[in-house]
Enzyme design. Sequence first.
Site, PDB file in Angstrom:
ATOM      1  N   HIS A  88       0.862  -1.187   0.000  1.00  0.00           N
ATOM      2  CA  HIS A  88       0.000   0.000   0.000  1.00  0.00           C
ATOM      3  C   HIS A  88       0.898   1.238   0.000  1.00  0.00           C
ATOM      4  O   HIS A  88       1.722   1.421   0.895  1.00  0.00           O
ATOM      5  CB  HIS A  88      -0.930  -0.007   1.211  1.00  0.00           C
ATOM      6  CG  HIS A  88      -2.067  -0.986   1.065  1.00  0.00           C
ATOM      7  ND1 HIS A  88      -2.610  -1.677   2.119  1.00  0.00           N
ATOM      8  CD2 HIS A  88      -2.760  -1.366  -0.043  1.00  0.00           C
ATOM      9  CE1 HIS A  88      -3.599  -2.452   1.663  1.00  0.00           C
ATOM     10  NE2 HIS A  88      -3.699  -2.287   0.361  1.00  0.00           N
ATOM     11  N   GLU A  91       1.704   3.869   3.071  1.00  0.00           N
ATOM     12  CA  GLU A  91       2.130   3.362   4.375  1.00  0.00           C
ATOM     13  C   GLU A  91       3.655   3.417   4.479  1.00  0.00           C
ATOM     14  O   GLU A  91       4.337   2.407   4.495  1.00  0.00           O
ATOM     15  CB  GLU A  91       1.559   1.944   4.565  1.00  0.00           C
ATOM     16  CG  GLU A  91       0.021   1.962   4.499  1.00  0.00           C
ATOM     17  CD  GLU A  91      -0.639   0.594   4.345  1.00  0.00           C
ATOM     18  OE1 GLU A  91       0.079  -0.426   4.328  1.00  0.00           O
ATOM     19  OE2 GLU A  91      -1.886   0.550   4.230  1.00  0.00           O
ATOM     20  N   ARG A 148      -3.242   4.857  -2.123  1.00  0.00           N
ATOM     21  CA  ARG A 148      -3.108   3.496  -1.552  1.00  0.00           C
ATOM     22  C   ARG A 148      -2.836   2.434  -2.608  1.00  0.00           C
ATOM     23  O   ARG A 148      -2.032   1.519  -2.412  1.00  0.00           O
ATOM     24  CB  ARG A 148      -4.425   3.177  -0.836  1.00  0.00           C
ATOM     25  CG  ARG A 148      -4.642   1.725  -0.439  1.00  0.00           C
ATOM     26  CD  ARG A 148      -6.013   1.591   0.232  1.00  0.00           C
ATOM     27  NE  ARG A 148      -6.451   0.227   0.431  1.00  0.00           N
ATOM     28  CZ  ARG A 148      -6.301  -0.456   1.581  1.00  0.00           C
ATOM     29  NH1 ARG A 148      -5.658   0.089   2.583  1.00  0.00           N
ATOM     30  NH2 ARG A 148      -6.773  -1.670   1.702  1.00  0.00           N
ATOM     31  N   HIS A 219       2.445  -3.538   6.765  1.00  0.00           N
ATOM     32  CA  HIS A 219       1.528  -2.424   6.494  1.00  0.00           C
ATOM     33  C   HIS A 219       1.558  -1.449   7.673  1.00  0.00           C
ATOM     34  O   HIS A 219       2.180  -1.690   8.693  1.00  0.00           O
ATOM     35  CB  HIS A 219       0.089  -2.952   6.383  1.00  0.00           C
ATOM     36  CG  HIS A 219      -0.193  -3.801   5.187  1.00  0.00           C
ATOM     37  ND1 HIS A 219      -1.076  -3.433   4.208  1.00  0.00           N
ATOM     38  CD2 HIS A 219       0.275  -5.027   4.827  1.00  0.00           C
ATOM     39  CE1 HIS A 219      -1.146  -4.380   3.293  1.00  0.00           C
ATOM     40  NE2 HIS A 219      -0.332  -5.362   3.635  1.00  0.00           N
ATOM     41  N   GLU A 293       0.535  -4.596  11.037  1.00  0.00           N
ATOM     42  CA  GLU A 293       0.083  -3.202  10.921  1.00  0.00           C
ATOM     43  C   GLU A 293       0.898  -2.422  11.943  1.00  0.00           C
ATOM     44  O   GLU A 293       0.678  -2.538  13.145  1.00  0.00           O
ATOM     45  CB  GLU A 293      -1.419  -3.068  11.212  1.00  0.00           C
ATOM     46  CG  GLU A 293      -2.326  -3.801  10.227  1.00  0.00           C
ATOM     47  CD  GLU A 293      -2.515  -3.055   8.906  1.00  0.00           C
ATOM     48  OE1 GLU A 293      -1.959  -1.942   8.751  1.00  0.00           O
ATOM     49  OE2 GLU A 293      -3.206  -3.597   8.027  1.00  0.00           O
TER      50      GLU A 293
HETATM   51 ZN   LIG Z   1      -2.009  -1.554   4.100  1.00  0.00          ZN
END
Ligand SMILES: [Zn+2]
Length: 358
Positions: A88, A91, A148, A219, A293
């Site tokens: 993405h 990020e 994104r 991410h 994340e």
């Molecule tokens: Zn992501």
Amino acid sequence: MLSSVLSLVVLLSATGAAAVERVEHDYYKYHPMPEITDWMAQVEKDHPDVVTVVEYGQTYEKRTISLLKIGLNTGEEKKAIWMDCGIHAREWIAPAFCQYFVRQILQAHKTDPKMQEMLKNLDFYVTPVLNMDGYIYTWKDNGTRLWRKNRSPGPSGCNCTGVDLNRNFNATWGTIGVSFDCCSNIYCGRQAASEPEAQAVTYFVGSRKEAFLCFLTIHSYGQLLLLPYGHPNFTASNYNELMEVGLGAADAIRRVHGMNYTVGTSPAVLYPNSGSSRDWARMLGIPFSYTFELRDKGTFGFELPEDQIQPACEEAYSGALHIITYAHDKTFSGAVATAAATLWTMLLAVGVTGNTLM
Ligand SMILES: [Zn+2]
């Protein structure tokens, strides 16, 4: 005579200056794509015995996708660890983490016997920026910073750009937590693995699937460790072990700077989704597949300030290493563990253990 001595001194100091001119890579800043590409080449040059740049695909805009393969050449068939960052585009802490991760394992390789052992048994395949087109787009100006998706054009009749690459993998594709509106940020594409970036990973990992023990995809944000599956109707066959190892990783993270990470499947702790690379890797048979994340929980979101790069990377490194070490030891210490268990059973049988005194 004096003048020739002087010119020699001038010459020497000029050479000295040139020798120290090489700029050190700053791991605690965000870097645009060309600097990351240069850094990859430099890492390979600095560690020719352990690092190779491997090109394995092309983006929609025809950029070459490459990874760093890190490991000792033992001449034996090796197991492998996958890590990708920057699927993405916005990020930014993710590519910063991949760079940090590479530096850490290369440093540990010189000093830490455990890492030396792991680099003998494993090859690390690290892609610092998978969605290169999108990442470059986020560097264009303030208006594009929060992009994104990738940069492939929508189907005819749609004026929007980009597919969410983490909805495009062939894993319950298009069933939940996606959109078929090409303007959506979670547009899953025309079909499973329609996108060249998803194809590159699918082919590279898919053609070596027996080798991979871990698939770690990085991410931000939210401070979560997500395990398969994103579809609430499916449960991974090793769910309990994935939870246990994930909780161990969260403990390891907490010990570094006190940050809390939540562990669970995507539907349990975030939202249901389909077509993620994490789910695809687990369905392929790779046992330890996780989405990280990273920081934070929304204060700065995708625009994590540079002064948090170092702590964010330090804690995530500790978490990743926990998972990798577990997978490594399970595979390569199996013989030792089995021998110990056999000995214990024998001792029990002959009544030599402490338990028999009670
Ligand atoms: Zn992501």
